[in-house]
Scaffold this active site. Structure first.
Site, PDB file in Angstrom:
ATOM      1  N   GLY A 124       0.844  -1.108  -0.067  1.00  0.00           N
ATOM      2  CA  GLY A 124       0.022  -0.030  -0.022  1.00  0.00           C
ATOM      3  C   GLY A 124       0.750   1.127  -0.128  1.00  0.00           C
ATOM      4  N   ALA A 177       2.390   2.723   2.292  1.00  0.00           N
ATOM      5  CA  ALA A 177       3.507   2.971   3.161  1.00  0.00           C
ATOM      6  C   ALA A 177       4.446   1.940   2.539  1.00  0.00           C
ATOM      7  CB  ALA A 177       3.086   2.263   4.517  1.00  0.00           C
ATOM      8  N   GLY A 178       4.003   0.443   2.353  1.00  0.00           N
ATOM      9  CA  GLY A 178       4.796  -0.738   1.789  1.00  0.00           C
ATOM     10  C   GLY A 178       5.303  -0.286   0.434  1.00  0.00           C
ATOM     11  N   HIS A 196     -15.786   5.942  11.468  1.00  0.00           N
ATOM     12  CA  HIS A 196     -15.908   7.117  10.702  1.00  0.00           C
ATOM     13  C   HIS A 196     -17.425   7.312  10.594  1.00  0.00           C
ATOM     14  CE1 HIS A 196     -15.620   9.349   7.032  1.00  0.00           C
ATOM     15  NE2 HIS A 196     -14.404   9.379   7.052  1.00  0.00           N
ATOM     16  N   SER A 244     -16.589   9.654   1.643  1.00  0.00           N
ATOM     17  CA  SER A 244     -15.658  10.529   2.191  1.00  0.00           C
ATOM     18  C   SER A 244     -15.977  11.675   3.158  1.00  0.00           C
ATOM     19  CB  SER A 244     -14.898  10.965   0.972  1.00  0.00           C
ATOM     20  OG  SER A 244     -13.914  12.147   1.302  1.00  0.00           O
ATOM     21  N   ARG A 288     -13.831  13.163  13.312  1.00  0.00           N
ATOM     22  CA  ARG A 288     -14.467  12.023  13.403  1.00  0.00           C
ATOM     23  C   ARG A 288     -15.200  11.493  14.292  1.00  0.00           C
ATOM     24  NH1 ARG A 288     -10.576   9.474   8.461  1.00  0.00           N
ATOM     25  NH2 ARG A 288     -11.193  10.810   6.882  1.00  0.00           N
ATOM     26  N   HIS A 343     -13.371   2.166  10.464  1.00  0.00           N
ATOM     27  CA  HIS A 343     -12.675   2.445   9.143  1.00  0.00           C
ATOM     28  C   HIS A 343     -11.191   2.545   9.399  1.00  0.00           C
ATOM     29  CE1 HIS A 343     -11.806   4.976   5.954  1.00  0.00           C
ATOM     30  NE2 HIS A 343     -11.295   5.838   6.553  1.00  0.00           N
ATOM     31  N   ARG A 392      -7.730   9.917  14.403  1.00  0.00           N
ATOM     32  CA  ARG A 392      -6.783  10.207  13.198  1.00  0.00           C
ATOM     33  C   ARG A 392      -7.764  11.307  12.747  1.00  0.00           C
ATOM     34  NH1 ARG A 392      -7.158   9.487   8.238  1.00  0.00           N
ATOM     35  NH2 ARG A 392      -8.257   7.486   8.312  1.00  0.00           N
ATOM     36  N   LEU A 409      -2.869   9.007   4.313  1.00  0.00           N
ATOM     37  CA  LEU A 409      -2.353   8.914   3.293  1.00  0.00           C
ATOM     38  C   LEU A 409      -0.885   9.755   3.388  1.00  0.00           C
ATOM     39  CD1 LEU A 409      -5.102   9.626   0.522  1.00  0.00           C
ATOM     40  CD2 LEU A 409      -4.526   7.761   1.671  1.00  0.00           C
TER      41      LEU A 409
END
Lengths: 671, 255
Positions: free
Chosen positions: A43, A45-46, A267, A285, A338, A430, A464, A470
């Site tokens: 993803g 990060a990876g 979320h 979103s 959130r 979420h 978060r 992201l």
């Protein structure tokens, strides 16, 4: 407690990262060719870590369970990515992004990490644009921004409602370049099932080829886990069906501490569930809260009329609507963070004001925004005295340009047209802020084992903020790990290749074989999903949006019970040496059944409300904040890092005290 | 809607692995709600099969919200089924009627060999991307400021539209030639439209097309079926642009 040295560099916060980078060890380019790194997950990060490490010269092996690295679940992130660019000249700065993130996380994040995140955020946007990521632009050709919850500036960069997709495809393209050069060996449809530790260091993994069932040994000088979050412990979540905790949990069982497992983000804006057959929940979103207003009817008789189909939401006048977020939080309105928005929706629905048959839905209404944008557009186009119909038409066009794919997604799922009638939404699981404990260098408590992105616990505290996942994934992978991992690998330049014939590999492989054999040969009577759904129900009912000591104590016992039944009675068809999705699921659910218990144990021990963790025992009882969550800094201003000791119930708590030197600890208020 | 659910006959392609012959097998599912997604209906079938101790139907899926590109079913002769602008996971049972017989097959193309049942190998797409689907820029954080180079909104929007391809392979599955031109042209277009991608545009298009041919995908005869079935509405214009880019590059490239 020496094991929990966060290794935060000395000096003023704004200089820490620069000083650290200047001081840490480097590996020279010729030596990098002698060093292997395993990255689990592809993803944001990876993928970004794998690409960057390969560019630097390391030999990278990257693993993902999907059929292509481009399909990692980062792809589904919709709204945007934060960066302190201050292109809007609205007072943004590195400090403000840092402050918003620490406050948004309810003062349960580590200052130094968060500051670094804010510091590198601007570089991420530069990097992505250079890769050809097509962010939204204004007519002048410059990048556009929007706002997300919990902040008072516009710092979110976006690509319609597909920002995650575009950023991931950027990272994937960087990976593709390195795969083409042979610097990344890509293992699609492979799943990590064990971490291998040699002389106290992470030296490899055991993976299963999901097509052939072959169990493989892979060695490396360091292992990066970027395997995402564990929201699927709730069965229903916005995560992909395959998202799982297995890689992180295997590392945990081999000695990596698991931090703050109970910090989960529910979320606020997801499509409500519609039936028992449902396999997942779909996010709408947070960016929609820029333009959507959240409400329920003021009067119970209207709620009942709507549920009975006698009234439509559009029949209700402004006076008959309760825009409860605007009412309760005038400063932030619909853009509260959130956790706050989710609890407020739950409060209204618990009070009986839910607007669908299940009583678990509120409206997200775009009619005001459609009219506002329509008028603006008419003015720009020079249309004088346009009719309401014309204004609506123009406004819908603007909304479509901003959120078209989200509206389409909503319509396909619900068969309702959100341009004409308000969306119905309800909170859903979420994101998980908890994860493997890491130090400033992103290393877990196992030397040589790193965790990046959602898989670690590091930057978001107890909640978060939108558009920060992201940012963190790419910051970890592009800009943090490539530096910090070199500091560790500098000692490995003379080690040479790690042999996979070492007894530690043989033993780890056998553990995996035995575990899979046991699942296949169990021959019980119930499917894997049967147990997963039961686990999910306990988690949602007792470890969900509101938690209390009694419910959590019951949850711990019930999860243990489900786990025991699972091992007695699960049925896994097929064989080990073939493509067998049921076997994959069984292994993942087995790990969720352990994590779930630790999760509840962590939630029980944290007798305070903070961020996404809301304890009914810890609520403000008077004053302006009456009814809001009550944090307890005297007793809980720490990271809870759990050490595995056998059963989840035996896990031992280690504390990393959180020190706030740059931000004053105070009650989080969005009023 | 609390009405009675649908009863359906499913004819599904079963194939135990790449080397075994496959065949269509009949199944029945009952009481299917119109609100279910197609894959949730498949979940119901698989739960039935598992409860009888039978091998469930293997199919690819992950995000179940139409963006990962993993799901890939050929339903009643159409890639991703009868609805438009959706992936299989976004297809809902309200598109079907009680008593229907539904044919479910894998993507069929020489370049996408079957792995099992409805699961195919699409790594050919990855190899095409490895051949040139990128801008050659290293991670440094020291690239120029993101706003240093304004890009006309129209170009940025068009690049974005091309970039929304999810790489599911519906275009290949639906094409009578099993051509991958829509997929390849989407990436070629995205990067050719942006200044960052222009520098290596020539090599990119030549290398990607070369790899596409090596993988055994067919050529494009501009039938346009791909555009119709594409869940993301990727336009046929991209193929025209790629042909243009390819022609330009063939004439003027150094190699």
């Amino acid at each position: 407690m020496s094991q929990l040295d966060a290794k935060i560099p000395e000096g003023p916060i704004k200089d820490k990262w620069t000083n650290h980078k200047n001081k840490i060890n480097l590996v020279n380019p010729a030596n990098k060719r002698l060093i292997d790194v395993i990255v689990v997950g592809s993803g944001l990060a990876g993928g970004s870590a794998a690409a960057s490490l390969a560019e630097m010269g390391y030999n990278v092996k990257c693993f993902c369970f999907q059929d292509s690295p481009r399909r990692a679940h980062s792809i589904a992130a919709q709204g945007g990515i934060n960066a302190a660019k201050n292109y809007q000249n609205d007072g943004d700065s590195t400090y403000r992004l840092f402050y918003d993130t620490v406050k948004g996380g309810d003062y349960r994040g580590r200052e130094a990490n968060v500051y670094r995140l804010a510091e590198v955020s601007a570089n991420i946007i530069d990097q992505c644009v250079a890769q050809g990521v097509p962010f939204a632009r204004e007519y002048g050709g410059l990048l556009d921004n929007r706002s997300f919850g919990g902040v008072l500036v516009s710092r979110t960069f976006y690509a319609k409602g597909q920002t995650g997709q575009q950023l991931l495809l950027g990272a994937y393209s960087a990976m593709s370049r390195q795969i083409g050069k042979g610097k990344i060996q890509m293992f699609n449809r492979h799943e990590m099932l064990e971490l291998v530790i040699v002389d106290g260091k992470a030296r490899g993994i055991i993976a299963r080829n999901l097509i052939t069932g072959e169990i493989q040994r892979h060695s490396a000088h360091a292992v990066v886990l970027a395997s995402g979050g564990y929201g699927n412990v709730f069965f229903l979540s916005t995560n992909a069906m395959g998202s799982n905790v297995t890689a992180a949990w295997r590392a945990h069982k081999k000695g990596a501490f698991f931090a703050n497992p109970c910090y989960t983000q529910i979320h606020p804006t997801c499509i409500p569930r519609s039936g028992d057959y449902q396999s997942k929940l779909t996010l709408m979103s947070e960016s929609l809260r820029n333009d959507g207003r959240i409400w329920v009817p003021k009067k119970m008789e209207d709620v009942e009329a709507i549920r009975a189909g006698k009234k439509k939401p559009t029949d209700l006048s402004e006076e008959e609507r309760d825009y409860y977020l605007e009412r309760r939080y005038p400063a932030f309105g619909n853009l509260v963070p959130r956790d706050v928005a989710s609890r407020a929706a739950k409060e209204r629905c618990d009070a009986g004001f839910g607007v669908n048959a299940t009583g678990e839905a509120v409206y997200l209404d775009f009619s005001s925004a459609i009219m506002r944008y329509g008028k603006e557009k008419a003015t720009v186009m020079g249309e004088k005295n346009p009719s309401d119909q014309r204004v609506k038409e123009l406004g819908e066009g603007v909304i479509e340009a901003k959120y078209g794919n989200l509206f389409q997604m909503y319509q396909k799922i619900t068969d309702d047209n959100p341009y004409k009638t308000p969306m119905m939404i309800y909170p859903a699981v979420h994101y998980t802020m908890g994860g493997l404990w890491v130090d400033y260098n992103l290393m877990t408590t196992i030397p040589g084992c790193y965790a990046a992105g959602e898989a670690n616990f590091s930057d978001h505290g107890a909640n978060r903020l939108g558009a920060s996942a992201l940012m963190q994934g790419l910051a970890d992978g592009y800009f943090v790990l490539p530096y910090t991992i070199g500091d560790y690998l500098a000692d490995d330049i003379r080690t040479g290749p790690i042999s996979t014939d070492l007894p530690e590999f043989v033993e780890a492989e056998k553990t995996v074989q035995d575990r899979l054999n046991a699942l296949i040969n169990n021959k019980g009577t119930k499917s894997v999903d049967h147990f997963h759904k039961r686990l999910g129900k306990v988690m949602w009912d007792k470890v969900g949006m509101a938690r209390n000591a009694q419910g959590l104590t019951e949850a711990i016992a019930e999860i243990k019970q489900i786990r025991e039944e699972f091992y007695k009675d699960v049925f896994v068809p097929g064989s080990m040496d073939s493509f067998n999705p049921e076997l994959e699921k069984a292994g993942r659910v087995a790990d969720f059944l352990e994590l779930g218990e630790l999760f509840a144990k962590d939630a029980l021990h944290r007798n305070e409300s903070c961020g996404g963790h809301y304890r009914e025992e810890s609520v403000e009882e008077s004053g302006e904040q009456k009814g809001e969550a009550k944090r307890d800094d005297v007793n809980f201003k720490y990271v809870a890092a759990w050490e595995h000791k056998g059963e989840p119930s035996d896990a031992v708590l280690h504390k990393e005290d959180l020190v706030f030197e740059n931000i004053e600890l105070k009650q989080r208020s969005y009023k | 809607m609390a009405g009675k659910g649908m009863n359906l006959t499913l004819k599904i392609w079963r194939q135990s692995d790449a080397n075994s012959p496959g065949k269509m097998v009949d199944y029945k599912v009952t009481d299917i709600s119109e609100h279910m997604s197609f894959l949730e209906m498949m979940d119901v079938l698989n739960e039935q099969l598992v409860s009888k101790g039978e091998d469930p139907v293997a199919f690819d899926h992950d995000c179940r919200e139409g963006i990962c590109g993993m799901c890939s079913m050929y339903i009643n002769g159409e890639a991703h089924g009868p609805d438009r602008g959706v992936t299989t996971c976004q297809l809902h049972m309200r598109m079907f009627n009680d008593g229907d017989t539904i044919y479910i097959e894998p993507w069929r193309a020489a370049a996408f060999p079957v792995i099992k049942d409805l699961v195919v190998d699409r790594t050919a797409f990855d190899r095409i991307m490895n051949a040139g689907g990128f801008v050659s820029v290293n991670t440094s954080g020291n690239t120029q400021d993101a706003n240093a180079l304004p890009i006309p909104k129209a170009d940025a929007d068009e690049a974005f539209d091309a970039a929304t391809c999810i790489g599911c392979g519906a275009c290949v599955a639906t094409c009578k030639n099993a051509s991958a031109m829509l997929f390849v042209s989407a990436k070629v277009s995205q990067l050719a439209l942006l200044p960052q991608g222009k520098v290596e545009a020539k090599e990119r298009v030549l290398n990607m097309v070369d790899q596409m041919d090596k993988e055994g995908f067919g050529n494009c005869t501009v039938t346009g079926a791909c555009e119709v079935e594409c869940p993301k509405g990727i336009s046929l214009t991209n193929i025209a642009r790629m042909n243009q880019e390819f022609l330009k590059a063939s004439i003027t490239a150094d190699k």
